[in-house]
Design a protein around this motif. Structure first.
Motif, PDB file in Angstrom:
ATOM      1  N   UNK A   1      35.808  26.095  35.347  1.00  0.00           N
ATOM      2  CA  UNK A   1      37.231  25.854  35.572  1.00  0.00           C
ATOM      3  C   UNK A   1      37.820  26.852  36.552  1.00  0.00           C
ATOM      4  N   UNK A   2      37.399  28.117  36.436  1.00  0.00           N
ATOM      5  CA  UNK A   2      37.908  29.128  37.370  1.00  0.00           C
ATOM      6  C   UNK A   2      37.390  28.834  38.774  1.00  0.00           C
ATOM      7  N   UNK A   3      36.106  28.484  38.889  1.00  0.00           N
ATOM      8  CA  UNK A   3      35.546  28.155  40.200  1.00  0.00           C
ATOM      9  C   UNK A   3      36.193  26.920  40.801  1.00  0.00           C
ATOM     10  N   UNK A   4      36.602  25.993  39.967  1.00  0.00           N
ATOM     11  CA  UNK A   4      37.268  24.786  40.451  1.00  0.00           C
ATOM     12  C   UNK A   4      38.555  25.126  41.206  1.00  0.00           C
TER      13      UNK A   4
ATOM     14  N   UNK B   1      38.351  40.499  50.294  1.00  0.00           N
ATOM     15  CA  UNK B   1      37.141  41.125  49.758  1.00  0.00           C
ATOM     16  C   UNK B   1      37.005  40.812  48.267  1.00  0.00           C
ATOM     17  N   UNK B   2      38.104  40.915  47.536  1.00  0.00           N
ATOM     18  CA  UNK B   2      38.077  40.611  46.101  1.00  0.00           C
ATOM     19  C   UNK B   2      37.794  39.129  45.859  1.00  0.00           C
ATOM     20  N   UNK B   3      38.352  38.256  46.700  1.00  0.00           N
ATOM     21  CA  UNK B   3      38.095  36.821  46.570  1.00  0.00           C
ATOM     22  C   UNK B   3      36.617  36.511  46.799  1.00  0.00           C
ATOM     23  N   UNK B   4      36.037  37.076  47.850  1.00  0.00           N
ATOM     24  CA  UNK B   4      34.613  36.855  48.124  1.00  0.00           C
ATOM     25  C   UNK B   4      33.751  37.366  46.976  1.00  0.00           C
ATOM     26  N   UNK B   5      34.078  38.547  46.474  1.00  0.00           N
ATOM     27  CA  UNK B   5      33.323  39.119  45.359  1.00  0.00           C
ATOM     28  C   UNK B   5      33.448  38.238  44.114  1.00  0.00           C
TER      29      UNK B   5
ATOM     30  N   UNK C   1      31.262  34.877  40.041  1.00  0.00           N
ATOM     31  CA  UNK C   1      31.489  33.699  39.189  1.00  0.00           C
ATOM     32  C   UNK C   1      30.376  32.667  39.361  1.00  0.00           C
ATOM     33  N   UNK C   2      29.932  32.457  40.585  1.00  0.00           N
ATOM     34  CA  UNK C   2      28.853  31.495  40.812  1.00  0.00           C
ATOM     35  C   UNK C   2      27.563  31.961  40.147  1.00  0.00           C
ATOM     36  N   UNK C   3      27.251  33.244  40.231  1.00  0.00           N
ATOM     37  CA  UNK C   3      26.049  33.763  39.571  1.00  0.00           C
ATOM     38  C   UNK C   3      26.146  33.636  38.055  1.00  0.00           C
ATOM     39  N   UNK C   4      27.291  34.012  37.507  1.00  0.00           N
ATOM     40  CA  UNK C   4      27.475  33.931  36.048  1.00  0.00           C
ATOM     41  C   UNK C   4      27.440  32.479  35.588  1.00  0.00           C
ATOM     42  N   UNK C   5      28.098  31.600  36.330  1.00  0.00           N
ATOM     43  CA  UNK C   5      28.116  30.178  35.971  1.00  0.00           C
ATOM     44  C   UNK C   5      26.699  29.588  35.979  1.00  0.00           C
ATOM     45  N   UNK C   6      25.957  29.883  37.030  1.00  0.00           N
ATOM     46  CA  UNK C   6      24.598  29.362  37.123  1.00  0.00           C
ATOM     47  C   UNK C   6      23.696  29.881  36.030  1.00  0.00           C
TER      48      UNK C   6
ATOM     49  N   UNK D   1      17.721  39.195  36.217  1.00  0.00           N
ATOM     50  CA  UNK D   1      17.868  38.962  37.648  1.00  0.00           C
ATOM     51  C   UNK D   1      19.336  38.831  38.036  1.00  0.00           C
ATOM     52  N   UNK D   2      20.102  38.108  37.246  1.00  0.00           N
ATOM     53  CA  UNK D   2      21.530  37.936  37.534  1.00  0.00           C
ATOM     54  C   UNK D   2      22.265  39.267  37.411  1.00  0.00           C
ATOM     55  N   UNK D   3      21.899  40.089  36.435  1.00  0.00           N
ATOM     56  CA  UNK D   3      22.532  41.405  36.300  1.00  0.00           C
ATOM     57  C   UNK D   3      22.271  42.257  37.537  1.00  0.00           C
ATOM     58  N   UNK D   4      21.044  42.233  38.048  1.00  0.00           N
ATOM     59  CA  UNK D   4      20.712  42.989  39.257  1.00  0.00           C
ATOM     60  C   UNK D   4      21.483  42.442  40.456  1.00  0.00           C
ATOM     61  N   UNK D   5      21.564  41.119  40.580  1.00  0.00           N
ATOM     62  CA  UNK D   5      22.289  40.516  41.699  1.00  0.00           C
ATOM     63  C   UNK D   5      23.791  40.803  41.643  1.00  0.00           C
ATOM     64  N   UNK D   6      24.375  40.753  40.449  1.00  0.00           N
ATOM     65  CA  UNK D   6      25.802  41.068  40.305  1.00  0.00           C
ATOM     66  C   UNK D   6      26.049  42.529  40.672  1.00  0.00           C
TER      67      UNK D   6
END
Length: 115
Positions: free
Chosen positions: A20-23, A57-61, A66-71, A97-102
């Motif tokens: 919903x947030x990503x939407x 910058x905050x929007x991109x982050x 959000x995309x990583x957490x959602x996936x 892996x997601x924790x490292x990427x975030x």
């Protein structure tokens, strides 16, 4: 007789909330990058110019995290819906892996361009 349906896990709730947030956030991000921005300037110099604004910058982050957490929440939820055995290790590997990427996205987003 109908089969019993398991209660949704916290991963299911995280995946739905992040969806919903990503939407809302993703179209704003897409428009700022592709409609109002110069797509040909997507390089280090263009990123530095784009990230001169703390809001962008905050929007991109936020979109990346959000995309990583959602996936990962959705994939972990799907994997946990099957047999328990080997899938627990797969879910742990995905979460790691997601924790490292975030962490990497956060470090880059908040230290890029700082001399």
């Amino acid at each position: 007789m109908s089969p019993t349906v398991a209660e949704p896990s916290w991963r299911w709730h995280v995946a739905r909330a992040s969806a919903w947030v990503l939407l809302v956030v993703f179209p704003v991000w897409f428009a700022s990058l592709h409609v109002f921005g110069d797509v040909s300037a997507v390089n280090a110099a263009g990123l530095e110019a784009r990230w001169s604004s703390p809001a962008v910058r905050a929007l991109d982050w936020a979109v990346l995290v959000l995309a990583l957490v959602h996936g990962s929440a959705g994939l972990g939820s799907m994997l946990r819906s099957g047999r328990a055995g080997d899938r627990r290790l797969a879910v742990l590997a995905i979460d790691g892996l997601v924790a490292v990427l975030v962490l990497a996205v956060t470090v880059v987003a908040f230290t890029f361009g700082i001399a």
